[in-house]
Design a protein around this motif. Sequence first.
Motif, PDB file in Angstrom:
ATOM      1  N   ALA A  21     -11.520   3.381  -8.895  1.00 24.71           N
ATOM      2  CA  ALA A  21     -10.408   2.876  -9.700  1.00 24.71           C
ATOM      3  C   ALA A  21      -9.225   2.480  -8.818  1.00 24.71           C
ATOM      4  O   ALA A  21      -8.599   1.435  -9.024  1.00 24.71           O
ATOM      5  N   ASP A  22      -8.919   3.312  -7.821  1.00 24.68           N
ATOM      6  CA  ASP A  22      -7.850   2.972  -6.881  1.00 24.68           C
ATOM      7  C   ASP A  22      -8.140   1.662  -6.168  1.00 24.68           C
ATOM      8  O   ASP A  22      -7.262   0.799  -6.034  1.00 24.68           O
TER       9      ASP A  22
ATOM     10  N   GLN B 275      -9.457  -6.289 -13.307  1.00 27.76           N
ATOM     11  CA  GLN B 275      -8.408  -7.271 -13.023  1.00 27.76           C
ATOM     12  C   GLN B 275      -7.559  -7.528 -14.269  1.00 27.76           C
ATOM     13  O   GLN B 275      -6.325  -7.594 -14.194  1.00 27.76           O
ATOM     14  N   LEU B 276      -8.203  -7.668 -15.416  1.00 23.35           N
ATOM     15  CA  LEU B 276      -7.485  -7.934 -16.664  1.00 23.35           C
ATOM     16  C   LEU B 276      -6.545  -6.776 -17.008  1.00 23.35           C
ATOM     17  O   LEU B 276      -5.381  -6.988 -17.370  1.00 23.35           O
ATOM     18  N   ILE B 277      -7.032  -5.552 -16.878  1.00 23.15           N
ATOM     19  CA  ILE B 277      -6.198  -4.393 -17.174  1.00 23.15           C
ATOM     20  C   ILE B 277      -5.035  -4.297 -16.183  1.00 23.15           C
ATOM     21  O   ILE B 277      -3.888  -4.026 -16.562  1.00 23.15           O
ATOM     22  N   THR B 278      -5.322  -4.514 -14.913  1.00 20.23           N
ATOM     23  CA  THR B 278      -4.276  -4.417 -13.895  1.00 20.23           C
ATOM     24  C   THR B 278      -3.170  -5.425 -14.145  1.00 20.23           C
ATOM     25  O   THR B 278      -1.979  -5.080 -14.152  1.00 20.23           O
ATOM     26  N   ARG B 279      -3.536  -6.664 -14.363  1.00 18.39           N
ATOM     27  CA  ARG B 279      -2.518  -7.685 -14.604  1.00 18.39           C
ATOM     28  C   ARG B 279      -1.689  -7.357 -15.853  1.00 18.39           C
ATOM     29  O   ARG B 279      -0.450  -7.452 -15.850  1.00 18.39           O
ATOM     30  N   SER B 280      -2.369  -6.984 -16.926  1.00 15.57           N
ATOM     31  CA  SER B 280      -1.674  -6.746 -18.198  1.00 15.57           C
ATOM     32  C   SER B 280      -0.697  -5.590 -18.109  1.00 15.57           C
ATOM     33  O   SER B 280       0.439  -5.671 -18.599  1.00 15.57           O
ATOM     34  N   LEU B 281      -1.107  -4.489 -17.466  1.00  8.72           N
ATOM     35  CA  LEU B 281      -0.233  -3.324 -17.407  1.00  8.72           C
ATOM     36  C   LEU B 281       0.857  -3.471 -16.342  1.00  8.72           C
ATOM     37  O   LEU B 281       1.939  -2.900 -16.486  1.00  8.72           O
TER      38      LEU B 281
ATOM     39  N   ARG C  64      -0.590   2.700  -9.428  1.00  7.62           N
ATOM     40  CA  ARG C  64      -1.405   3.907  -9.245  1.00  7.62           C
ATOM     41  C   ARG C  64      -1.737   4.542 -10.596  1.00  7.62           C
ATOM     42  O   ARG C  64      -2.804   5.161 -10.762  1.00  7.62           O
ATOM     43  N   HIS C  65      -0.873   4.381 -11.577  1.00  3.41           N
ATOM     44  CA  HIS C  65      -1.172   4.917 -12.906  1.00  3.41           C
ATOM     45  C   HIS C  65      -2.131   4.006 -13.668  1.00  3.41           C
ATOM     46  O   HIS C  65      -2.873   4.477 -14.540  1.00  3.41           O
ATOM     47  N   ILE C  66      -2.114   2.724 -13.341  1.00  2.94           N
ATOM     48  CA  ILE C  66      -3.157   1.845 -13.904  1.00  2.94           C
ATOM     49  C   ILE C  66      -4.512   2.333 -13.418  1.00  2.94           C
ATOM     50  O   ILE C  66      -5.468   2.437 -14.190  1.00  2.94           O
ATOM     51  N   ALA C  67      -4.591   2.651 -12.122  1.00  4.91           N
ATOM     52  CA  ALA C  67      -5.834   3.200 -11.580  1.00  4.91           C
ATOM     53  C   ALA C  67      -6.173   4.526 -12.245  1.00  4.91           C
ATOM     54  O   ALA C  67      -7.350   4.814 -12.532  1.00  4.91           O
ATOM     55  N   GLY C  68      -5.169   5.333 -12.513  1.00  2.00           N
ATOM     56  CA  GLY C  68      -5.423   6.603 -13.186  1.00  2.00           C
ATOM     57  C   GLY C  68      -5.998   6.411 -14.569  1.00  2.00           C
ATOM     58  O   GLY C  68      -6.893   7.162 -15.004  1.00  2.00           O
ATOM     59  N   LEU C  69      -5.502   5.425 -15.306  1.00  3.79           N
ATOM     60  CA  LEU C  69      -6.040   5.120 -16.628  1.00  3.79           C
ATOM     61  C   LEU C  69      -7.507   4.707 -16.528  1.00  3.79           C
ATOM     62  O   LEU C  69      -8.361   5.179 -17.300  1.00  3.79           O
ATOM     63  N   ILE C  70      -7.809   3.814 -15.580  1.00  2.00           N
ATOM     64  CA  ILE C  70      -9.192   3.379 -15.402  1.00  2.00           C
ATOM     65  C   ILE C  70     -10.071   4.561 -15.011  1.00  2.00           C
ATOM     66  O   ILE C  70     -11.186   4.733 -15.530  1.00  2.00           O
TER      67      ILE C  70
ATOM     68  N   HIS D 270       0.831  -1.204   0.000  1.00  2.96           N
ATOM     69  CA  HIS D 270       0.000   0.000   0.000  1.00  2.96           C
ATOM     70  C   HIS D 270       0.871   1.262   0.000  1.00  2.96           C
ATOM     71  O   HIS D 270       0.547   2.246  -0.680  1.00  2.96           O
ATOM     72  N   ASP D 271       1.962   1.247   0.750  1.00  5.43           N
ATOM     73  CA  ASP D 271       2.882   2.381   0.733  1.00  5.43           C
ATOM     74  C   ASP D 271       3.430   2.604  -0.680  1.00  5.43           C
ATOM     75  O   ASP D 271       3.544   3.755  -1.146  1.00  5.43           O
ATOM     76  N   PHE D 272       3.773   1.508  -1.357  1.00  7.72           N
ATOM     77  CA  PHE D 272       4.255   1.607  -2.731  1.00  7.72           C
ATOM     78  C   PHE D 272       3.157   2.116  -3.660  1.00  7.72           C
ATOM     79  O   PHE D 272       3.394   3.004  -4.500  1.00  7.72           O
ATOM     80  N   PHE D 273       1.956   1.593  -3.496  1.00  8.79           N
ATOM     81  CA  PHE D 273       0.845   1.989  -4.371  1.00  8.79           C
ATOM     82  C   PHE D 273       0.613   3.489  -4.299  1.00  8.79           C
ATOM     83  O   PHE D 273       0.481   4.173  -5.322  1.00  8.79           O
ATOM     84  N   TYR D 274       0.561   4.034  -3.090  1.00  7.93           N
ATOM     85  CA  TYR D 274       0.239   5.450  -2.919  1.00  7.93           C
ATOM     86  C   TYR D 274       1.475   6.352  -2.947  1.00  7.93           C
ATOM     87  O   TYR D 274       1.369   7.551  -2.662  1.00  7.93           O
ATOM     88  N   SER D 275       2.627   5.789  -3.320  1.00  6.11           N
ATOM     89  CA  SER D 275       3.827   6.613  -3.462  1.00  6.11           C
ATOM     90  C   SER D 275       3.788   7.449  -4.733  1.00  6.11           C
ATOM     91  O   SER D 275       4.605   8.349  -4.916  1.00  6.11           O
TER      92      SER D 275
END
Length: 466
Positions: free
Chosen positions: A411-412, A367-373, A381-387, A319-324
């Motif tokens: 998205a987050d 899930q598909l987008i997250t795994r692929s990217l 966090r940028h995957i979430a930004g794209l979504i 989580h620390d990495f995600f929100y960094s």
Amino acid sequence: MTPFYRDDAIRQRLIEFLGGETLDQVTATYLTHSDGCQFRRSQLRVPAELDWFLERDLDIARSLADSKSLIFHLDIEYVHFDSPAEAHVDPVRAFEIQEPVVRVIECLLLHWGIRPLHILTGQGHHFVWRIDRHSELAQRLSMLDPAPELRDACVASVPEPFTGQIGALAQSAFAAQSLVMEYVAQRIKQEAAPLMEIPVEITAVHVGPGKSGQREIVSLDISEYGDPLYSRMIRQPFSYYLKPWMQGLTDDPSVRDQIPLVRVVPLHEMDIKLALQVRQVEADVRDLARRACVRIPEQSHGTTKLLDEYLSSSLRRFHDFFYSDHHDPKDRWHETYEQTPSHILPPCMRSLLEDPNDRLLKPAGMQLITRSLLARGWHPRHIAGLIRSKFENRAYGWGVDWQDYNPGIRADFYTRVFAGLRATGLDELIDFNCISTREKGFCHSPCDAGSCLAPLRQTLLTHPML
């Protein structure tokens, strides 16, 4: 009003779950109903209007928001993607399937010292407890808000007449509760999955057919933590469960007569098998209301232990990495997220991003987008930004009022959940392949099975995130 809702004991239990002994003492922010509809501002009523629901024999839900407490709510249920009525037609099987998961939950909560209120719903179980909203523990939680930049929009969107009751501190604490409940769900999945013949999934994420040929799961449904606090509610014990009728499941003549009317009941002095019988008999439920308290228990001591354990976990490090990092600013999306090169994407994902409504709203789509990217080296966090950028694009005609929900938080949440499962090793990517993706309904490409996703899967398996 039916005799059921005219019963004094039933009414008293409903008030009790709202946080008081009388209606003028209750602490729930609002009442609404949840069967057959999403959150709607027009459906919210102050608790003093309880009789409005009783007179119409409706299902009843209370707000997750509360003036005196932070409420923790864990929802598990049986989900059958090919036959949504299955849990109602054959409840004995649906609840037997969930039994190993329930035992794991009970053991984990006991380990933390949490004694929740255990409620039986139409498709599964609710475990509910609370802490004092003004306690030191609540203050610790509010300081753990991982994305304060999204908080103000949530507070500004609180519906009238509740604007003064759900403030920044409550929303920040709820955002931190989301992190803790994700940890709880991961622990449950880790310990329960080896005991099960069907998948145990966090949220209702689509799966392919299992050994029985059916697409079915036990869902650890913590999806409420992916939305603003004001928009989520909890079903009331001792109220009607009307989902099969409101969702049109009884329109099918082959199942209409097989689905009984049931009430939501606490699991009190009886096992699940008996509770499944009791909930169908009005007289038995009314008798139960004279013996079973449904006051939400205060569990600060155990929740403190849970929080401390989460803070020392590998999920916390993720989580620390995600929100960094942060979503790109909205005024730059046209040159960042909207320029994501399609040639780096497998056909299934390219199709999903080009035509996202409504597959991107489904957990399996995210899930598909997250795994692929992740396999392409994107920061989660940028995957979430794209979504998020897709959710906020009105051209797709989502059918979701994003004034009521928050696209950034949602998205987050889903990206974090799916990336977190990979980061902690709980997602072994068994279904990250073309065949499974096609079975889930997310691939219509003529490519050879395995040729698109296999390299991405191999990359994720050989390159740990943390």
